[in-house]
Design a protein around this motif. Structure first.
Motif, PDB file in Angstrom:
ATOM      1  N   LYS A   2     -85.191  86.820  73.138  1.00  0.00           N
ATOM      2  CA  LYS A   2     -85.173  86.498  71.718  1.00  0.00           C
ATOM      3  C   LYS A   2     -83.819  85.920  71.336  1.00  0.00           C
ATOM      4  N   ASP A  50     -88.684  83.543  69.936  1.00  0.00           N
ATOM      5  CA  ASP A  50     -88.913  83.991  71.312  1.00  0.00           C
ATOM      6  C   ASP A  50     -88.819  82.756  72.208  1.00  0.00           C
ATOM      7  N   GLU A  81     -80.068  87.110  70.731  1.00  0.00           N
ATOM      8  CA  GLU A  81     -80.278  88.205  69.791  1.00  0.00           C
ATOM      9  C   GLU A  81     -79.291  89.353  70.021  1.00  0.00           C
TER      10      GLU A  81
END
Length: 90
Positions: A2, A50, A81
C-alpha cells in the motif's frame, strides 16, 4: 503493498480524472480517497492505493505521477504507507 498519494493544486475540472486514469492504466487500485477544496479554489486530495497488481515499480510510479503533476500544474507525491505512518506517529 500500500501507498499514500497526495496531490495539491488549483481546483479545476478533470484533474482527478487524469490521476485516476493514470492509476487505472497501471493497475493501481484506489482503496480510499479523501478530498477537500479550500477557499473554493485549492484542491487537496489524499488516496490510499494498493500497488500489488501494478505493472510498474514504485520508482517508476513516483516518476510518472511527478510528470503528470507537472503536466496538470499539481504537486503529486507518493509514499510507502509504512513511511507515511511512521512520519505521522505522535
Amino acid at each position: 503493498m500500500k501507498a499514500v498519494i497526495t496531490m495539491t493544486g488549483k481546483d479545476r475540472i478533470g484533474v482527478i480524472g487524469k490521476v485516476c486514469t493514470y492509476l487505472a492504466e497501471h493497475r493501481i487500485n484506489i482503496l480510499d480517497i479523501s478530498q477537500t477544496v479550500i477557499g473554493g479554489e485549492y484542491l487537496n486530495m489524499a488516496m490510499i492505493v494498493d500497488l500489488a497488481a501494478s505493472d510498474l515499480a514504485f520508482d517508476a510510479i513516483a516518476a510518472g505521477l511527478d510528470e503528470l503533476g507537472q503536466e496538470i500544474c499539481y504537486v503529486i507525491r507518493i509514499q510507502h504507507e509504512e513511511i507515511f505512518k511512521s512520519m505521522h506517529r505522535v
